[in-house]
Design a protein around this motif. Structure first.
Motif, PDB file in Angstrom:
ATOM      1  N   MET A   1       4.542  10.404  -2.073  1.00 49.90           N
ATOM      2  CA  MET A   1       4.305   9.198  -1.710  1.00 49.90           C
ATOM      3  C   MET A   1       5.191   8.808  -0.235  1.00 49.90           C
ATOM      4  O   MET A   1       6.360   9.030  -0.439  1.00 49.90           O
ATOM      5  CB  MET A   1       4.448   8.107  -2.794  1.00 49.90           C
ATOM      6  N   VAL A   2       4.531   8.019   0.800  1.00 45.49           N
ATOM      7  CA  VAL A   2       5.095   7.478   1.714  1.00 45.49           C
ATOM      8  C   VAL A   2       4.795   6.140   1.903  1.00 45.49           C
ATOM      9  O   VAL A   2       3.425   5.778   1.219  1.00 45.49           O
ATOM     10  CB  VAL A   2       5.129   8.199   3.071  1.00 45.49           C
ATOM     11  N   LEU A   3       5.484   5.294   2.573  1.00 44.33           N
ATOM     12  CA  LEU A   3       5.206   3.799   2.494  1.00 44.33           C
ATOM     13  C   LEU A   3       5.439   3.319   3.929  1.00 44.33           C
ATOM     14  O   LEU A   3       6.449   3.575   4.603  1.00 44.33           O
ATOM     15  CB  LEU A   3       6.247   2.942   1.833  1.00 44.33           C
ATOM     16  N   ALA A   4       4.225   2.620   4.470  1.00 49.29           N
ATOM     17  CA  ALA A   4       4.567   2.285   5.855  1.00 49.29           C
ATOM     18  C   ALA A   4       5.500   0.868   5.859  1.00 49.29           C
ATOM     19  O   ALA A   4       5.965   0.820   7.070  1.00 49.29           O
ATOM     20  CB  ALA A   4       3.287   1.546   6.528  1.00 49.29           C
ATOM     21  N   ASP A   5       5.474   0.217   4.812  1.00 47.28           N
ATOM     22  CA  ASP A   5       5.995  -1.084   5.068  1.00 47.28           C
ATOM     23  C   ASP A   5       7.456  -1.442   4.031  1.00 47.28           C
ATOM     24  O   ASP A   5       7.914  -2.640   3.905  1.00 47.28           O
ATOM     25  CB  ASP A   5       5.038  -2.413   4.479  1.00 47.28           C
TER      26      ASP A   5
ATOM     27  N   PRO B   1       0.911  -1.336   0.040  1.00 51.34           N
ATOM     28  CA  PRO B   1      -0.101   0.036   0.026  1.00 51.34           C
ATOM     29  C   PRO B   1       0.911   1.273   0.007  1.00 51.34           C
ATOM     30  O   PRO B   1       1.973   1.430   0.482  1.00 51.34           O
ATOM     31  CB  PRO B   1      -0.940  -0.134   1.266  1.00 51.34           C
ATOM     32  N   ILE B   2       0.515   2.366  -0.566  1.00 46.72           N
ATOM     33  CA  ILE B   2       1.113   3.525  -0.855  1.00 46.72           C
ATOM     34  C   ILE B   2       0.205   4.566  -0.242  1.00 46.72           C
ATOM     35  O   ILE B   2      -0.999   4.695  -0.529  1.00 46.72           O
ATOM     36  CB  ILE B   2       1.505   3.818  -2.336  1.00 46.72           C
ATOM     37  N   HIS B   3       0.882   5.447   0.617  1.00 49.90           N
ATOM     38  CA  HIS B   3       0.134   6.416   1.207  1.00 49.90           C
ATOM     39  C   HIS B   3       0.524   7.901   0.497  1.00 49.90           C
ATOM     40  O   HIS B   3       1.593   8.077   0.113  1.00 49.90           O
ATOM     41  CB  HIS B   3       0.239   6.731   2.613  1.00 49.90           C
TER      42      HIS B   3
END
Ligand SMILES: [Zn+2]
Length: 166
Positions: free
Chosen positions: A85-89, A53-55
């Protein structure tokens, strides 16, 4: 409303700063076709390459929001042609490598907010020339936390990423 399989109009419009300042950052209807091209030809290939998922921190910016965040008036965010874009994972350097290795077409790809303490940067800015897709420049830039931009070739970017262990 979905712009593409994994990106909604609401995600493109959402901005914490707009909410905090009471700014209506709705995407005008006439820009929806452009936003759909951005979603289909830039976001979805990136989403597929990363498979995570991309935030979206900031996508579309109305004039008021763009001025407030100090964006230049020609910012591709103000044309519904850019995504932060930021990424949690996933580490951002790994994401950058996967995007480059997938051969995705983009206008500009920028690793923003890098520093010695934080070589991963803070977010990835990706943009796409939606009006004429032949205008996409595949330009790669590294940007430090003092807003200094350094353009690099694909090979230089991949060497740097590899040097950081990703
Ligand atoms: Zn941006």
């Amino acid at each position: 409303m979905q712009l593409s399989k994994h990106l909604s109009k609401e995600e493109l419009e959402h901005s914490d700063i707009a909410v905090k300042n009471g700014i209506d950052n709705s995407l005008p209807d006439d820009l929806i076709p452009r936003a759909k091209i951005l979603a289909e030809f830039l976001f979805e290939p990136i989403r597929e390459a990363l498979n995570t998922p991309i935030h979206i921190n900031s996508g579309w910016r109305c004039d008021e929001l763009n001025r407030l965040v100090g964006g230049v008036s020609t910012s591709q965010h103000a044309r519904a042609e850019a995504l932060d874009m930021v990424l949690a994972d996933m580490p951002l350097l790994k994401a950058l490598r996967l995007i480059l290795q997938a051969g995705i077409i983009f206008d500009q790809l920028i690793l923003e907010g890098m520093s010695d303490q934080n070589p991963h940067g803070t977010w990835i800015h990706a943009s796409y020339a939606t009006a004429n897709r032949a205008n996409n420049r595949n330009m790669i830039l590294l940007c430090n936390d003092k807003k200094k931009y350094t353009q690099v070739t694909r090979e230089q970017a991949l060497n740097f990423i590899q040097g950081q262990g990703f």
